[in-house]
Each structure stands twice: as C-alpha cells, then as structure tokens.
Design an enzyme around this catalytic site. Structure first.
Site, PDB file in Angstrom:
ATOM      1  N   ARG A  93      23.068  26.128  29.469  1.00 37.71           N
ATOM      2  CA  ARG A  93      22.971  25.090  30.492  1.00 37.71           C
ATOM      3  C   ARG A  93      24.272  24.982  31.290  1.00 37.71           C
ATOM      4  O   ARG A  93      24.248  24.766  32.510  1.00 37.71           O
ATOM      5  CB  ARG A  93      22.626  23.755  29.847  1.00 37.71           C
ATOM      6  CG  ARG A  93      21.169  23.675  29.404  1.00 37.71           C
ATOM      7  CD  ARG A  93      20.835  22.384  28.725  1.00 37.71           C
ATOM      8  NE  ARG A  93      19.399  22.289  28.457  1.00 37.71           N
ATOM      9  CZ  ARG A  93      18.837  21.316  27.753  1.00 37.71           C
ATOM     10  NH1 ARG A  93      19.589  20.346  27.259  1.00 37.71           N
ATOM     11  NH2 ARG A  93      17.531  21.290  27.558  1.00 37.71           N
TER      12      ARG A  93
ATOM     13  N   ARG B  61      18.634  27.674  16.786  1.00 37.98           N
ATOM     14  CA  ARG B  61      18.198  26.305  17.052  1.00 37.98           C
ATOM     15  C   ARG B  61      18.248  26.022  18.552  1.00 37.98           C
ATOM     16  O   ARG B  61      19.221  26.348  19.213  1.00 37.98           O
ATOM     17  CB  ARG B  61      19.088  25.302  16.304  1.00 37.98           C
ATOM     18  CG  ARG B  61      18.955  25.402  14.786  1.00 37.98           C
ATOM     19  CD  ARG B  61      19.840  24.405  14.092  1.00 37.98           C
ATOM     20  NE  ARG B  61      21.253  24.709  14.310  1.00 37.98           N
ATOM     21  CZ  ARG B  61      22.260  23.989  13.824  1.00 37.98           C
ATOM     22  NH1 ARG B  61      22.007  22.894  13.116  1.00 37.98           N
ATOM     23  NH2 ARG B  61      23.500  24.340  14.050  1.00 37.98           N
TER      24      ARG B  61
ATOM     25  N   ASP C 258      17.835  23.245  21.869  1.00 37.99           N
ATOM     26  CA  ASP C 258      18.104  21.851  22.192  1.00 37.99           C
ATOM     27  C   ASP C 258      16.845  21.146  22.671  1.00 37.99           C
ATOM     28  O   ASP C 258      15.814  21.773  22.930  1.00 37.99           O
ATOM     29  CB  ASP C 258      19.183  21.756  23.279  1.00 37.99           C
ATOM     30  CG  ASP C 258      20.526  22.308  22.823  1.00 37.99           C
ATOM     31  OD1 ASP C 258      20.807  22.258  21.619  1.00 37.99           O
ATOM     32  OD2 ASP C 258      21.284  22.801  23.679  1.00 37.99           O
TER      33      ASP C 258
ATOM     34  N   TYR D 261      17.371  34.138  26.529  1.00 41.38           N
ATOM     35  CA  TYR D 261      16.858  32.931  27.163  1.00 41.38           C
ATOM     36  C   TYR D 261      16.479  33.237  28.606  1.00 41.38           C
ATOM     37  O   TYR D 261      17.065  34.103  29.261  1.00 41.38           O
ATOM     38  CB  TYR D 261      17.912  31.814  27.167  1.00 41.38           C
ATOM     39  CG  TYR D 261      18.122  31.136  25.837  1.00 41.38           C
ATOM     40  CD1 TYR D 261      17.431  29.973  25.522  1.00 41.38           C
ATOM     41  CD2 TYR D 261      19.014  31.656  24.907  1.00 41.38           C
ATOM     42  CE1 TYR D 261      17.634  29.339  24.312  1.00 41.38           C
ATOM     43  CE2 TYR D 261      19.215  31.028  23.689  1.00 41.38           C
ATOM     44  CZ  TYR D 261      18.529  29.874  23.395  1.00 41.38           C
ATOM     45  OH  TYR D 261      18.720  29.252  22.193  1.00 41.38           O
TER      46      TYR D 261
END
Length: 220
Positions: free
Chosen positions: A194, A49, A51, A108
C-alpha cells in the site's frame, strides 16, 4: 499425521484481515472454526497474512491431521464459510510441506479505477482515482525498488522484525480505465504494498518526481 494443503480464496471486505484478532471477524478465525469440526487441536500455517480489505485468489494454508476425506471436508468447510471464503482445493501434501516456509514467493495485484464515475461492481476491489495517471512515470518510480533493500520507510515497523526484503518485480499496466500494479517478492512487510502504491500514485498524478521512490528508500 499427514500434512494437508488448502488453496483458499476470500473476499477481504468481509474480514479484518487474515490473522486471528480478538472480537473481530478474520479469515483464519472462520477457517479454523470450520476445519475444527474435522480436526481436533488444529494449528494452521499460512503463506502470508493479509491486511483488512485485501482479497485473495490463491492463498495457501497448511495443517497436520490424521487421515481426512478431503472431498467431504472441503464441501463441509465451504458450506460453513458461507461464500465469503472458499476452499478451492484440499489435498495431502508432501511430507515437510509448510505453507509459509515452502513458499518461494508472494505476488500481489493492486487495481485502480482511473476515472471520475464510480463503478459499483469494482468498489470492493479497486481504489478509484479520478485524476489522470501517467503509467510510464509510475513504472520509472518502481525501478529503484527492485532488488534487495531495507524497506523500513515503506513498512509499518514491528518490534524485532527485519524490514529487509527482495523485491523481484513491480510493473504498472493500464487496460482501459483500470491501472494495475503487479508486484512480486520473496515476502512483504506490513503495509509495504500500500505504501508503494501511494508513492506511485503521487508520481502518476505529477505531484512527485519518479526519483521520490529512491529518496524514500534511502531515508530509512
């Protein structure tokens, strides 16, 4: 019943994240609404999932259904998604395939536009930082994070969920004004990427020493 695999891309700026939430637009909500016209009692599984604001070029989703005409279903779903998301592929998968549990890793990329003038074409896909960044120091800060650790200090904690993760690699590179982090792991916890980026940026700007990443990791 047959297991089907979807390879999915989406513009995260159009959504409040992947997972269904009440009263907001999500990737899962749009996808399941579109697929639901072809698959009754639909249940989808996603590899990971994302964000709000996070884009995907190779998200994987699986679901079970009776025999489908994959070409026509893919075309129909893409027509309904309206361009914010796209089913890149829809195929029958091997028995037992599960987008979450069959995944061997997640990757990522985080892009930073490292200059003062903004770029309207990169606004949705990068974080603009006008101060110079030292990529070499940012990479030094990444080294202590690689391996199996409890990343509680880098995550938004959720009740009864482990924050232990195996980070397989994290590397910053620069190409002209774009500074990019490529990071891959068995899985990530909420806000982990992040948080790592923010620490690295502080190091790259000279506001923190590279050893700060070790100190944060050990402070959990």
């Amino acid at each position: 019943m047959t297991v089907y695999r979807i390879d999915l891309a989406y513009d995260g700026a159009a959504y409040r994240g992947y997972a269904i939430q009440p009263n907001v637009r999500t990737v899962q909500g749009d996808l399941e609404t579109a697929l639901g016209h072809h698959v009754p009692d639909l249940t989808t599984v996603v590899a990971g999932r994302t964000d709000a604001g996070v884009h995907a070029t190779g998200q994987v989703v699986s679901f079970e259904a009776d025999e489908l005409d994959c070409v026509n279903v893919q075309r129909s779903v893409n027509s309904q998604l309206g361009g914010s998301a796209s089913v890149l592929g829809l195929v029958a998968a091997p028995a037992g395939f599960d987008a979450r549990f069959s995944a061997i890793g997640r990757r990522y990329r985080y892009d930073i536009l490292n200059r003062e003038p903004p770029d309207p074409f990169l606004d949705k896909t990068s974080w603009r930082i006008e101060w110079p960044l030292d990529v070499e120091l940012m990479n030094v800060a990444m080294r202590p994070l690689v391996g199996l650790h409890d990343f509680a200090s880098f995550c938004r904690k959720a009740a009864n969920r482990s924050t232990e993760r195996r980070l397989d690699g994290a590397e910053w590179t620069r190409e002209s004004d774009i500074v990019s982090l490529n990071i891959w792991a068995s899985s990530f916890c909420h806000q982990m990427v992040r948080s790592i980026v923010r620490v690295a940026v502080d190091v790259g700007r000279g506001r923190a020493a590279p050893s700060v990443s070790s100190a944060i990791l050990e402070s959990m």
